[in-house]
Design an enzyme around this catalytic site. Structure first.
Site, mmCIF file in Angstrom:
data_model
loop_
_atom_site.group_PDB
_atom_site.id
_atom_site.type_symbol
_atom_site.label_atom_id
_atom_site.label_comp_id
_atom_site.label_asym_id
_atom_site.label_seq_id
_atom_site.Cartn_x
_atom_site.Cartn_y
_atom_site.Cartn_z
ATOM 1 N N SER A 1 3.577 -1.959 10.331
ATOM 2 C CA SER A 1 5.035 -2.026 10.471
ATOM 3 C C SER A 1 5.634 -3.385 10.084
ATOM 4 O O SER A 1 6.595 -3.846 10.685
ATOM 5 C CB SER A 1 5.458 -1.621 11.890
ATOM 6 N N ASN B 1 0.876 -1.179 0.000
ATOM 7 C CA ASN B 1 0.000 0.000 0.000
ATOM 8 C C ASN B 1 0.911 1.226 0.000
ATOM 9 O O ASN B 1 1.487 1.575 1.024
ATOM 10 C CB ASN B 1 -0.901 -0.018 1.241
ATOM 11 N N TRP B 2 1.028 1.829 -1.173
ATOM 12 C CA TRP B 2 1.935 2.982 -1.289
ATOM 13 C C TRP B 2 1.360 4.228 -0.625
ATOM 14 O O TRP B 2 2.076 5.226 -0.455
ATOM 15 C CB TRP B 2 2.221 3.283 -2.765
ATOM 16 N N LYS B 3 0.074 4.203 -0.311
ATOM 17 C CA LYS B 3 -0.592 5.388 0.257
ATOM 18 C C LYS B 3 -0.329 6.596 -0.650
ATOM 19 O O LYS B 3 -0.270 6.442 -1.874
ATOM 20 C CB LYS B 3 -0.135 5.615 1.705
ATOM 21 N N GLU C 1 -6.996 4.809 7.826
ATOM 22 C CA GLU C 1 -6.796 6.219 7.480
ATOM 23 C C GLU C 1 -8.040 6.805 6.812
ATOM 24 O O GLU C 1 -8.378 7.966 7.023
ATOM 25 C CB GLU C 1 -5.544 6.358 6.595
ATOM 26 N N GLY D 1 2.666 2.559 10.756
ATOM 27 C CA GLY D 1 3.605 3.661 10.567
ATOM 28 C C GLY D 1 4.331 4.072 11.838
ATOM 29 O O GLY D 1 4.974 5.112 11.884
ATOM 30 N N GLU E 1 -5.261 -4.677 10.683
ATOM 31 C CA GLU E 1 -4.220 -3.660 10.861
ATOM 32 C C GLU E 1 -4.478 -2.893 12.158
ATOM 33 O O GLU E 1 -5.302 -1.959 12.172
ATOM 34 C CB GLU E 1 -4.244 -2.669 9.694
ATOM 35 N N HIS F 1 -9.643 1.171 4.982
ATOM 36 C CA HIS F 1 -8.364 1.399 5.662
ATOM 37 C C HIS F 1 -8.595 2.363 6.832
ATOM 38 O O HIS F 1 -9.407 3.288 6.726
ATOM 39 C CB HIS F 1 -7.343 1.989 4.683
ATOM 40 N N GLY G 1 2.865 -0.931 4.298
ATOM 41 C CA GLY G 1 2.974 0.477 3.933
ATOM 42 C C GLY G 1 4.425 0.860 3.685
ATOM 43 O O GLY G 1 4.985 0.609 2.613
ATOM 44 N N GLY G 2 5.044 1.452 4.682
ATOM 45 C CA GLY G 2 6.398 2.003 4.548
ATOM 46 C C GLY G 2 7.407 1.081 3.862
ATOM 47 O O GLY G 2 8.122 1.514 2.950
HETATM 48 P P1 13P Z 1 3.047 0.547 7.663
HETATM 49 O O1 13P Z 1 3.542 -0.741 7.072
HETATM 50 O O2 13P Z 1 3.774 1.757 7.158
HETATM 51 O O3 13P Z 1 2.955 0.467 9.156
HETATM 52 O O4 13P Z 1 1.533 0.734 7.137
HETATM 53 C C1 13P Z 1 0.642 -0.305 7.254
HETATM 54 C C2 13P Z 1 -0.569 0.008 6.484
HETATM 55 O O5 13P Z 1 -1.347 0.874 6.869
HETATM 56 C C3 13P Z 1 -0.802 -0.706 5.227
HETATM 57 O O6 13P Z 1 -2.079 -0.478 4.750
#
Ligand code: 13P
Length: 253
Positions: free
Chosen positions: A215, A9-11, A99, A175, A169, A97, A236-237
């Protein structure tokens, strides 16, 4: 065996040029997938077509939207429809998600409608659930995630829910660099599977892929993915780093 998935997930990150280079780099280094392993790239909306072109039908590799709207078309300025995704070869979408729930006030019913419209149009929903820190500290996370499933996916038929990918999640691990321990993740993902078994049946529960997100990185992917109820990760990251994500793909069961 259940499908094991490494989902990126590149966000809201990367330029098109950076994204294209990353995608090409990962594809050139990634191991050959077996029939029960998949990679999914949830890229920003303006790059969906470019990602589809780069992947070019590679077996078991898919492009996902990060969000969709709950209507097929119409006067909804700025939104993305499932028809649009279908027309460019995008096969998945993230829904719910944390967010989106937090910053855009997306709630149970709206998410249920998104799940419905995705399934009606052959788009695979990657449905996210997970509790905030306060709920974890109060020890009520099991009831919290149960409600998320009950309100947004448990109206589906058995055949429909089998097409949904679930991603657990925990918000406190997103993050933050603070990963749930593999035991914490396993316990709650086992709980999610039990809820599905109770609402539908064991066979249905055993078919659904449940990913862990929060993470995930190369250093913890092996341990997380080795848990019986963790079928890969939503990352994500670490999905923005070529070598990290390649190693995460290697950690798939
Ligand atoms: P991180 O891997 O950056 O913690 O993000 C997780 C996430 O929200 C994937 O959708």
């Amino acid at each position: 065996m259940r499908t094991q998935i490494a989902a990126a997930n590149w966000k809201m990150n990367l330029t098109l040029q950076q994204g294209e280079a990353l995608l090409k780099g990962i594809l050139s280094k990634a191991k050959t997938l077996n029939e029960h392993q998949q990679i999914v790239f949830a890229v920003p909306a303006p790059y969906l077509q470019a990602a589809v072109n780069i992947i070019n039908g590679t077996k078991n590799v898919f492009v996902s939207a990060q969000n969709i709207y709950n209507k097929k078309s119409g006067a909804y300025t700025g939104e993305i429809s499932v028809e649009m995704l279908n027309s460019i070869g995008v096969t998945h979408t993230i829904i719910g998600h944390s967010e989106r729930r937090e910053y855009f006030n997306e709630h149970y019913k709206f998410l249920a409608e998104k799940v419905d419209i995705a399934l009606e149009n052959n788009i695979t929903p990657v449905f996210c659930c997970g509790e905030p820190l306060g709920i974890r500290e109060a020890g009520t996370q099991n009831a919290f995630v149960a409600k998320q499933l009950e309100e947004s996916v448990f109206h589906l038929s058995k055949n429909e829910i089998k097409k949904v990918v679930i991603a657990y999640e925990p918000i406190w691990a997103i993050g933050t660099g603070k990963t749930a321990t593999s035991q914490q993740a396993q316990d709650i993902q086992h709980h999610l599977r039990s809820l599905i078994a109770k609402h539908y049946d064991e066979e249905t529960a055993n078919e659904i892929s449940i990913l862990y997100g929060g993470s995930v990185k190369a250093a913890n992917a092996n341990e997380l993915f080795s848990q019986p109820d963790i079928d890969g990760g939503l990352v994500g990251g670490a999905s923005l780093m070529e070598d990290e994500f390649v190693k995460i793909i290697e950690a798939l069961k």
